[in-house]
Design an enzyme around this catalytic site. Structure first.
Site, mmCIF file in Angstrom:
data_model
loop_
_atom_site.group_PDB
_atom_site.id
_atom_site.type_symbol
_atom_site.label_atom_id
_atom_site.label_comp_id
_atom_site.label_asym_id
_atom_site.label_seq_id
_atom_site.Cartn_x
_atom_site.Cartn_y
_atom_site.Cartn_z
ATOM 1 N N LYS A 1 18.694 31.849 34.663
ATOM 2 C CA LYS A 1 19.897 32.684 34.632
ATOM 3 C C LYS A 1 20.938 32.145 35.622
ATOM 4 C CE LYS A 1 21.322 37.415 35.585
ATOM 5 N NZ LYS A 1 20.888 38.760 35.962
ATOM 6 N N GLU B 1 12.954 25.670 42.274
ATOM 7 C CA GLU B 1 11.770 25.203 41.552
ATOM 8 C C GLU B 1 12.152 24.673 40.175
ATOM 9 O OE1 GLU B 1 12.381 28.060 42.953
ATOM 10 O OE2 GLU B 1 10.611 29.052 43.770
ATOM 11 N N GLY C 1 16.418 39.235 35.159
ATOM 12 C CA GLY C 1 15.491 38.159 34.808
ATOM 13 C C GLY C 1 14.216 38.672 34.147
ATOM 14 N N ARG C 2 13.611 39.694 34.746
ATOM 15 C CA ARG C 2 12.314 40.163 34.231
ATOM 16 C C ARG C 2 12.455 41.003 32.967
ATOM 17 N NH1 ARG C 2 13.735 41.767 39.172
ATOM 18 N NH2 ARG C 2 14.191 43.959 39.580
ATOM 19 N N GLU D 1 8.297 43.568 40.916
ATOM 20 C CA GLU D 1 9.614 43.102 41.374
ATOM 21 C C GLU D 1 10.642 44.221 41.194
ATOM 22 O OE1 GLU D 1 11.257 38.693 41.530
ATOM 23 O OE2 GLU D 1 11.766 39.563 39.607
ATOM 24 N N HIS E 1 -17.434 41.512 33.688
ATOM 25 C CA HIS E 1 -18.425 40.721 34.425
ATOM 26 C C HIS E 1 -17.837 40.221 35.741
ATOM 27 C CE1 HIS E 1 -21.148 40.812 30.993
ATOM 28 N NE2 HIS E 1 -20.035 40.788 30.278
ATOM 29 N N LYS F 1 13.113 32.658 50.159
ATOM 30 C CA LYS F 1 13.845 31.490 49.646
ATOM 31 C C LYS F 1 14.652 30.856 50.784
ATOM 32 C CE LYS F 1 14.723 33.292 44.987
ATOM 33 N NZ LYS F 1 15.742 33.717 44.045
HETATM 34 O O1 LIG Z 1 16.372 32.654 36.042
HETATM 35 P P1 LIG Z 1 16.538 32.237 37.453
HETATM 36 O O2 LIG Z 1 17.925 32.485 37.975
HETATM 37 O O3 LIG Z 1 16.132 30.804 37.640
HETATM 38 O O4 LIG Z 1 15.600 33.139 38.355
HETATM 39 C C1 LIG Z 1 14.217 33.105 38.198
HETATM 40 C C2 LIG Z 1 13.546 34.292 38.864
HETATM 41 O O5 LIG Z 1 13.798 34.312 40.250
HETATM 42 C C3 LIG Z 1 13.906 35.659 40.719
HETATM 43 O O6 LIG Z 1 15.211 35.919 41.094
HETATM 44 C C4 LIG Z 1 13.127 35.927 41.944
HETATM 45 O O7 LIG Z 1 11.809 35.544 41.831
HETATM 46 C C5 LIG Z 1 13.485 36.500 39.504
HETATM 47 O O8 LIG Z 1 13.999 37.773 39.499
HETATM 48 C C6 LIG Z 1 13.985 35.648 38.391
HETATM 49 O O9 LIG Z 1 13.434 36.026 37.167
#
Ligand SMILES: O=P(O)(O)OC[C@H]1O[C@](O)(CO)[C@@H](O)[C@@H]1O
Length: 541
Positions: A193, A199, A254-255, A340, A371, A499
């Site tokens: 987003k 990452e 995002g979620r 979250e 199990h 972060k």
């Molecule tokens: O889609 P982006 O901006 O890369 O963010 C990835 C994720 O990082 C977060 O901001 C934090 O983990 C989530 O809410 C989000 O889904």
């Protein structure tokens, strides 16, 4: 005596004995899902009190505000309109005076054209080959929803393209994903987003280099990279063609973004008609959530009973146990969705909450968990409410497996509810010929308290529409609890500090000389240890 104390003297098994109609009365159907909530520590009176709480807290009004697009995310001054992504085009939704439905429909149409081109083989790679593999690069909400849905819809997938996911900034993740893939037939989807997530960008850069090393060029990158983002400029700077950038919007969290173009890998795997069925299933749950009174509203009942266990019985977690191999990633997705969203300590007005908020969500596929951790569910000291999920028919009816799977699921719900008293255990052991004193010694170890609550969610078959309804159900359950607690489920400031500190530590780990940060002794000690290990690893290579 308060109502909770009254229930202490009324174990679940007695409630069933006293009332033959308990199961039919406490079963509810919506959007292709059937919720059996009869094995909860509730009576009609409890449910009435919980419904009163919901009304008293203005829950129905909050639900309408959500769907209308009011700025419920007050800290970021945004609405949360994931529900608009799955509603029919002819119902306008305004954001800042503009109807957002045409933009949503236009994006769905672009997804359709793109998906058809890739799936039909019309979209060609650098050497004129069709695309055989799609690698989705994203993390958090840009990963867990699509991963969960792609896996859940495995029976609906075509042979090509095969979907792979890379999330972690761990070289092993991307290395494993790329192993065996052919750069000439691989398409990367960079899903972010913000298009600033460290990452995701690090993995996208590795993917790009892998493609260039595999015979690609700066020009042919265009045939092999697409992006989904609300930050198109940054995606373009990365080298992705404007035509291959799919939009997202500030008003989708995002979620909650599976329903947006973030769902593109799912659409590529199962085709756009199936993706639209997923949206339609979620929309059916949305309608139920908006229209049904609290007493007959599936997300409300689940959310309210969750509150009942947290505040009335000290429950700290909620287990989600799908008896379906294809739903094995669902608990992970729900973990992000709920934790979250509702891992918060202040109310909407900034004042501290006076109680616990979001439960720890955990779980995994049944029967495997039986199990592993079910022992704690049956005899541990903690109360853990469980949601069992069971599709009634299997996509793979192998040799009586499905009946065995279902028997296990039903048995767990029943065993948690019934338990077994010391007296029963002792009598059974003696009947089997055990000496009385030995039976006496073992009885406390073998007795099981019972009276442990669970929901059972079933569906005829796991398919796109029922999956959509299931995920939307949990989104709304999360919203219900947030609304009662008066917290904001749509921001996540807590993840920012980590972060930020990560950004300070990374240069130190890399030994960059300009680093003038001073760290606490533990962090400084670990940085030194890490650097020494890199030195010895490079020496031994
Ligand atoms: O889609 P982006 O901006 O890369 O963010 C990835 C994720 O990082 C977060 O901001 C934090 O983990 C989530 O809410 C989000 O889904």
């Amino acid at each position: 005596m308060n109502h909770r104390a009254q229930l202490e003297g009324l174990p679940l098994k007695d409630l069933f004995q006293q009332d033959a109609q308990r199961y039919p009365r406490m079963t509810l159907e919506a959007a292709g899902l059937i919720l059996d909530y009869s094995r909860n520590r509730v009576t009609d009176q409890t449910l009435g009190l919980l419904a009163d709480l919901a009304r008293g807290r203005g829950l129905p009004e909050r639900v309408n505000a959500l769907f209308r697009g009011e700025q419920l995310n007050t800290t970021e001054k945004r609405p949360a309109l994931h529900t608009a992504l799955r509603q029919p085009q002819d119902q306008p939704v305004q954001v800042d005076g503009e109807n957002i439905m045409p933009a949503i429909q236009a994006t769905l149409e672009r997804m359709e054209v793109f998906t058809n081109a890739v799936r039909s083989g019309e979209w060609r790679g650098m050497n004129g080959d069709t695309i055989t593999d799609v690698v989705s690069i994203g993390i958090g909400g840009s990963y867990l929803g699509p991963l969960t849905a792609t896996e859940a819809l495995t029976p609906f997938q075509s042979e090509h393209p095969r979907c792979h996911y890379v999330a972690n900034v761990d070289g092993s993740d991307i290395r494993e994903a790329l192993a065996g893939l052919n750069p000439a037939t691989t398409l990367f989807l960079v899903q972010s987003k913000s298009f600033t997530t460290q990452e995701t960008l690090a993995n996208a850069r590795v993917a790009r280099q892998w493609f260039l090393d595999g015979g690609g060029t700066e020009t042919t990158v265009q045939h092999h990279f697409a992006a989904v983002t609300a930050n198109a400029d940054r995606a373009r700077d990365f080298g992705i063609a404007g035509d291959s950038i799919f939009p997202m919007w500030d008003w989708v969290g995002g979620r909650y973004s599976l329903w947006s173009a973030i769902g593109l890998p799912v659409a590529l795997a199962v085709g756009m008609p199936r993706f639209r069925e997923l949206l339609a299933g979620a929309h059916a749950m949305d309608q139920h959530f908006q229209q049904a009174p609290p007493e007959q509203n599936m997300p409300m009942l689940m959310g309210l009973m969750g509150l009942w266990y947290m505040h009335g019985f000290g429950a700290e977690s909620q287990a989600v146990i799908p008896y379906d191999h294809y739903l094995r990633h669902l608990p992970e997705h729900l973990q992000q969705l709920d934790m979250e969203s509702n891992g918060k300590s202040v109310c909407l007005d900034g004042s501290p909450v006076s109680h616990h908020t979001g439960p720890v969500i955990w779980g995994g596929p049944g029967v495997n968990g039986q199990h592993a951790y079910h022992q704690l569910l049956h005899q541990g000291t903690r109360l853990v409410p469980v949601d069992f999920i069971l599709p009634l028919t299997s996509h793979n009816p192998v040799d009586g497996h499905h009946a065995m799977l279902a028997a296990n699921c039903l048995a767990q719900a029943r065993a948690l509810m019934l338990g077994r008293t010391e007296q029963e255990v002792r009598a059974a052991m003696i009947a089997e010929g055990m000496a009385e004193d030995e039976a006496q010694r073992l009885a406390p170890h073998r007795a099981i308290p019972g009276n442990r609550p669970s929901n059972l969610l079933t569906m005829e078959r796991l398919e796109p529409a029922t999956l959509g309804a299931l995920i939307a159900l949990y989104e709304h359950r999360t919203f219900v609890q947030a609304a009662i607690w008066r917290i904001n489920p749509f921001d996540q400031w807590g993840v920012e500090l980590g972060k930020e500190i990560g950004g300070q530590i990374l240069p130190a780990l890399n030994g960059e000389p300009e680093t003038d940060m001073t760290f606490d002794s533990a962090t400084a000690g670990q940085i030194a240890r890490f650097r020494a290990a890199q030195g010895s690893a490079s020496g031994s290579r």
